[in-house]
Write a protein that holds these residues in place. Structure first.
Motif, PDB file in Angstrom:
ATOM      1  N   ALA A 410       0.820  -1.216   0.000  1.00 17.53           N
ATOM      2  CA  ALA A 410       0.000   0.000   0.000  1.00 17.53           C
ATOM      3  C   ALA A 410       0.854   1.267   0.000  1.00 17.53           C
ATOM      4  O   ALA A 410       0.334   2.370  -0.122  1.00 17.53           O
ATOM      5  CB  ALA A 410      -0.958  -0.001   1.183  1.00 17.53           C
ATOM      6  N   ALA A 411       2.167   1.103   0.139  1.00 18.12           N
ATOM      7  CA  ALA A 411       3.044   2.275   0.042  1.00 18.12           C
ATOM      8  C   ALA A 411       3.699   2.355  -1.331  1.00 18.12           C
ATOM      9  O   ALA A 411       4.541   3.209  -1.580  1.00 18.12           O
ATOM     10  CB  ALA A 411       4.100   2.226   1.145  1.00 18.12           C
ATOM     11  N   SER A 412       3.308   1.447  -2.204  1.00 17.71           N
ATOM     12  CA  SER A 412       3.887   1.442  -3.555  1.00 17.71           C
ATOM     13  C   SER A 412       2.774   1.342  -4.593  1.00 17.71           C
ATOM     14  O   SER A 412       2.096   0.317  -4.676  1.00 17.71           O
ATOM     15  CB  SER A 412       4.843   0.247  -3.695  1.00 17.71           C
ATOM     16  N   PRO A 413       2.561   2.384  -5.383  1.00 18.57           N
ATOM     17  CA  PRO A 413       1.477   2.353  -6.368  1.00 18.57           C
ATOM     18  C   PRO A 413       1.604   1.173  -7.333  1.00 18.57           C
ATOM     19  O   PRO A 413       0.599   0.561  -7.683  1.00 18.57           O
ATOM     20  CB  PRO A 413       1.649   3.676  -7.124  1.00 18.57           C
ATOM     21  N   ALA A 414       2.823   0.830  -7.721  1.00 16.87           N
ATOM     22  CA  ALA A 414       2.996  -0.263  -8.685  1.00 16.87           C
ATOM     23  C   ALA A 414       2.577  -1.595  -8.066  1.00 16.87           C
ATOM     24  O   ALA A 414       1.824  -2.368  -8.664  1.00 16.87           O
ATOM     25  CB  ALA A 414       4.461  -0.330  -9.132  1.00 16.87           C
ATOM     26  N   LEU A 415       3.056  -1.843  -6.828  1.00 13.56           N
ATOM     27  CA  LEU A 415       2.675  -3.094  -6.162  1.00 13.56           C
ATOM     28  C   LEU A 415       1.176  -3.132  -5.874  1.00 13.56           C
ATOM     29  O   LEU A 415       0.529  -4.166  -5.982  1.00 13.56           O
ATOM     30  CB  LEU A 415       3.461  -3.261  -4.852  1.00 13.56           C
ATOM     31  N   PHE A 416       0.630  -1.970  -5.524  1.00 17.02           N
ATOM     32  CA  PHE A 416      -0.803  -1.905  -5.208  1.00 17.02           C
ATOM     33  C   PHE A 416      -1.624  -2.274  -6.441  1.00 17.02           C
ATOM     34  O   PHE A 416      -2.555  -3.087  -6.366  1.00 17.02           O
ATOM     35  CB  PHE A 416      -1.173  -0.497  -4.725  1.00 17.02           C
ATOM     36  N   ALA A 417      -1.253  -1.695  -7.586  1.00 14.28           N
ATOM     37  CA  ALA A 417      -1.981  -1.987  -8.827  1.00 14.28           C
ATOM     38  C   ALA A 417      -1.810  -3.459  -9.206  1.00 14.28           C
ATOM     39  O   ALA A 417      -2.752  -4.117  -9.660  1.00 14.28           O
ATOM     40  CB  ALA A 417      -1.487  -1.083  -9.950  1.00 14.28           C
ATOM     41  N   LEU A 418      -0.618  -3.976  -8.980  1.00 10.08           N
ATOM     42  CA  LEU A 418      -0.374  -5.397  -9.254  1.00 10.08           C
ATOM     43  C   LEU A 418      -1.260  -6.264  -8.350  1.00 10.08           C
ATOM     44  O   LEU A 418      -1.881  -7.229  -8.796  1.00 10.08           O
ATOM     45  CB  LEU A 418       1.112  -5.717  -9.024  1.00 10.08           C
ATOM     46  N   GLY A 419      -1.313  -5.881  -7.085  1.00  9.30           N
ATOM     47  CA  GLY A 419      -2.143  -6.602  -6.119  1.00  9.30           C
ATOM     48  C   GLY A 419      -3.610  -6.620  -6.547  1.00  9.30           C
ATOM     49  O   GLY A 419      -4.281  -7.649  -6.484  1.00  9.30           O
TER      50      GLY A 419
ATOM     51  N   GLY B  60       2.574   7.791   5.171  1.00  7.67           N
ATOM     52  CA  GLY B  60       3.644   8.591   4.572  1.00  7.67           C
ATOM     53  C   GLY B  60       3.515   8.623   3.058  1.00  7.67           C
ATOM     54  O   GLY B  60       3.696   9.662   2.423  1.00  7.67           O
ATOM     55  N   HIS B  61       3.132   7.477   2.485  1.00  4.09           N
ATOM     56  CA  HIS B  61       2.916   7.432   1.040  1.00  4.09           C
ATOM     57  C   HIS B  61       1.745   8.344   0.646  1.00  4.09           C
ATOM     58  O   HIS B  61       1.837   9.115  -0.315  1.00  4.09           O
ATOM     59  CB  HIS B  61       2.649   5.998   0.590  1.00  4.09           C
ATOM     60  N   PHE B  62       0.663   8.273   1.415  1.00  2.00           N
ATOM     61  CA  PHE B  62      -0.505   9.130   1.142  1.00  2.00           C
ATOM     62  C   PHE B  62      -0.068  10.601   1.106  1.00  2.00           C
ATOM     63  O   PHE B  62      -0.417  11.358   0.198  1.00  2.00           O
ATOM     64  CB  PHE B  62      -1.563   8.905   2.237  1.00  2.00           C
ATOM     65  N   LEU B  63       0.715  10.985   2.104  1.00  4.50           N
ATOM     66  CA  LEU B  63       1.129  12.391   2.203  1.00  4.50           C
ATOM     67  C   LEU B  63       2.057  12.790   1.057  1.00  4.50           C
ATOM     68  O   LEU B  63       2.081  13.954   0.654  1.00  4.50           O
ATOM     69  CB  LEU B  63       1.791  12.654   3.562  1.00  4.50           C
ATOM     70  N   SER B  64       2.783  11.813   0.528  1.00  6.23           N
ATOM     71  CA  SER B  64       3.663  12.139  -0.601  1.00  6.23           C
ATOM     72  C   SER B  64       2.852  12.297  -1.892  1.00  6.23           C
ATOM     73  O   SER B  64       3.296  12.949  -2.836  1.00  6.23           O
ATOM     74  CB  SER B  64       4.750  11.066  -0.771  1.00  6.23           C
ATOM     75  N   VAL B  65       1.687  11.676  -1.927  1.00  9.08           N
ATOM     76  CA  VAL B  65       0.834  11.751  -3.128  1.00  9.08           C
ATOM     77  C   VAL B  65      -0.079  12.981  -3.083  1.00  9.08           C
ATOM     78  O   VAL B  65      -0.259  13.668  -4.084  1.00  9.08           O
ATOM     79  CB  VAL B  65      -0.013  10.454  -3.257  1.00  9.08           C
TER      80      VAL B  65
END
Lengths: 455, 240
Positions: A410-419, B60-65
């Motif tokens: 959930a901290a990686s857009p690529a992995l999230f989309a893959l998931g 932290g990822h949310f805040l970076s987006v």
């Protein structure tokens, strides 16, 4: 607490409770009744929020200076003629009480309702020493006859309906069956009256202890509390150290808040203030008064992040509105205190190793926080305990691995989309692996996730 | 006016129609909607069960987006409450991240809140139909304090009849990970909720959180109920 702690099997306890339709109906009825009565009782009160603020501030003041208030109480109560004992844990407390009673040859003990006595499992200890211990609060009397523990801190037999009580009384007391509450109450009254008059000692709890006067304050409804504390020649009170209130002058807000929050009453039938034993010229009162102040881990709790739970005044409002408690009842939690305040105290007083599944027993809905008269941040504390559970290594290994994965995905857009794509493609498998209880309750993922259509 | 849409992981993955309805509604009221790329989840699945490090990583990822000054709008009371209340607490000891968390907390809105408070969408009203009841989700009402806005919007549905749900404030049993950890209790609560919904005689039940609606929907399906379960965004958008 009668019987061993079963908090570790919370989920299976709860599962059984969910399947028990009689229990569910009794719990829903009782919780709804108390919930509604509470709302009605507060409706005409103009300054409820200010009152809660003041009560919360008083409790906060007590926690900030607890050792000082306890010392002051000990001095004041001693001055008033009581003997005060301090017990660091349950074993010490039980033994102090047994010794007081045994030294005076007490054999027949009548008891008022006391959750602290349940916490230390006092009855079993006294019975093992050959004493007869009779609970005199009607609800407590019912569950004592049944050999059960309380399932609510205010309404111990909340899980039973009148037909069950009727059957119990006819079996155990040899009276003709009746499920008329008036007849049942009269039966108990007749049996208990004999017990009061022949008792060697009364054991009670206390709702509050006033540090300035050394007084114990008890809120009761049935009159049994007053009988227990005044009829026998000897009165032993057991209470936990955080029940302190700086002064009797602080009581008005608590007198208005506690009964309304607990049972939806504007005031209980009896409010007893006991300051020392009977003095010359007094019409009533025990000749000898012993007060046992129980710590049992509270000083340690006070130094920790979850110390606000010690503000709790044991009204039980949080359990009446808790969706989990309303569904499974009090026994599922597996120890003395159930519901939101109970799962917190259970974890803090008995330790994470013996109790960790109960920290899951909350949807975090926050209904408890809405009703707490002294503004205990129950949801925040439950979250603290869940973090502690993870930190101390009591979480399920599969869950832990799953969460580590979630944290990365959930901290990686690529992995999230893959998931998303994998879950979509292999949903039938995920559904089976996730179980019908979990994935089976979710719809299949969308063929095209929103992100691919979003602006 | 511009707004950043946070779709939420549930809407993104399971209920894209709610995301589309949200976009349609916002555009209808003149909002230029952006969908910050790379968004995932608010982190509640980890946060609510005590996985602080994992929650922090996702937050932290949310805040970076989600950067900039535009309001962040999301069709979920629970996710909005997470950003508003728990993000600043998550980064309490990290001054830089804490500032970012507080900045985001200060501009996050749940959809109904944004529609009523900022866009005053209820003043124009929406075409509607049928008999509608409403489940007020817990984090929306208790954590975010959004009590009136969904009701104001429902009252503005022309042609629809609103029927209050008894015990609307009682939790539906979803609770995020709660549904997975204690499914027996979760299902029992959803059944109780379904009973209340059926008793109203409504043909549609609505709400502002996809998680709760998913849980309710499952209970309704199990009893073969014809009652439609629809997110408030879908209900409002379908007539415009």
């Amino acid at each position: 607490m009668s019987g061993a702690q079963t908090s570790l099997s919370f989920r299976s306890n709860a599962g059984k409770a969910v399947g028990n339709q009689k229990l569910r109906a009794a719990m829903k009825h009782a919780a709804d009744t108390f919930g509604t009565k509470r709302i009605d009782a507060f409706a005409p009160v103009a300054d409820v929020e200010a009152m809660r603020d003041r009560a919360s501030a008083i409790r906060e003041e007590v926690l900030k200076n607890l050792p000082r208030y306890v010392d002051q109480f000990v001095a004041s109560a001693t001055r008033a003629g009581a003997t005060v004992h301090r017990a660091k844990d349950a074993t010490v407390a039980k033994e102090i009480i047994r010794k007081i009673l045994a030294d005076r040859g007490a054999r027949r003990i009548v008891k008022g309702k006391s959750m602290v006595s349940e916490e230390v499992d006092l009855n079993a200890h006294l019975e093992a020493a050959g004493m007869e211990v009779v609970e005199t609060d009607l609800g407590e009397y019912i569950i004592q006859l049944e050999g059960e523990a309380p399932s609510h801190i205010i309404v111990p037999a909340i899980h039973k309906d009148r037909r069950q009580v009727g059957k119990l009384f006819s079996e155990r007391l040899g009276v003709p069956y009746s499920d008329d509450p008036q007849v049942l109450t009269r039966t108990a009254r007749k049996v208990l009256r004999e017990k009061f008059l022949s008792a060697d000692a009364g054991v009670s709890g206390a709702n509050f202890a006033a540090a300035d006067t050394g007084s114990l304050v008890l809120f009761t409804n049935e009159g049994n509390g007053r009988m227990v504390t005044t009829v026998p020649p000897l009165h032993v009170a057991i209470l936990s150290i955080e029940k302190m209130i700086p002064s009797l002058a602080d009581f008005p807000d608590f007198i208005r808040l506690l009964p309304r929050s607990a049972t939806g009453q504007t005031i209980t039938s009896y409010v007893s203030v006991i300051t020392g034993p009977r003095k010359p010229g007094d019409a009533t009162g025990a000749k000898e008064l012993h007060i046992v102040l129980l710590d049992n881990g509270r000083t340690e709790i006070l130094g920790g992040e979850s110390r606000d739970i010690l503000k709790c005044i044991r009204c039980g409002a949080c359990m009446n509105v808790c969706p989990v408690y309303r569904t499974v009842g009090g026994h599922a939690y597996g120890w003395t205190y159930p519901g939101p305040m109970g799962l917190i105290l259970t974890t803090l007083l008995t330790g994470m190793a013996k109790s960790h599944p109960v920290v899951d027993a909350s949807t975090l809905c926050g209904a408890c926080v809405d009703v707490c008269p002294v503004r205990v941040p129950l949801v925040d504390i439950i979250l603290q305990l869940r973090r502690r559970k993870v930190r101390e290594g009591f979480s399920d290994p599969k869950e832990k691995a799953g969460m580590a994965l979630f944290g990365k995905v959930a901290a990686s857009p690529a992995l999230f989309a893959l998931g998303q794509r994998l879950a979509g493609r292999f949903w039938p498998v995920v559904r089976v692996l996730g179980g019908k209880d979990v994935a089976g309750r979710m719809p299949a993922p969308a063929k095209t996730p929103f992100r691919r259509k979003a602006p | 006016m511009r707004a950043q849409l946070f779709g939420t992981c549930l809407v993104d993955s399971f209920f894209p129609e709610v995301g589309e309805a949200t976009v349609k509604l916002l555009r209808r009221f003149g909002v230029t909607v952006t969908f910050p790329k790379g968004q995932t989840c608010c982190g509640q699945p980890a946060y609510n069960v005590g996985y602080q490090a994992e929650a922090r990583s996702v937050a932290g990822h949310f805040l970076s987006v989600f950067r900039g000054e535009d309001p962040i709008v999301t069709p979920s009371g629970s996710c909005a409450a997470m950003v508003k209340h728990h993000y600043p607490a998550l980064f309490r000891d990290d001054p830089k991240m804490r500032a970012a968390a507080e900045q985001a907390a200060g501009r996050v809105f749940e959809l109904s809140q944004f529609l009523v408070q900022v866009l005053r969408a209820h003043e124009k009203g929406f075409p509607g139909k049928g008999k509608v009841t409403y489940h007020s989700s817990c984090h929306l009402t208790r954590a975010l304090g959004v009590l009136e806005e969904p009701l104001i919007l429902l009252q503005s549905l022309r042609g629809a009849e609103f029927v209050p749900l008894p015990d609307a404030a009682l939790c539906c049993g979803f609770g995020g990970m709660f549904m997975a950890k204690l499914p027996e209790i979760s299902c029992a609560l959803a059944e109780e909720k379904a009973d209340s919904i059926v008793a109203t005689g409504a043909d549609t039940v609505t709400g502002c959180d996809a998680g709760c609606l998913m849980n309710i929907s499952d209970a309704m399906k199990k009893r073969g109920s014809p009652v439609r379960v629809a997110h408030l965004a879908s209900l409002l958008a379908e007539g415009i």
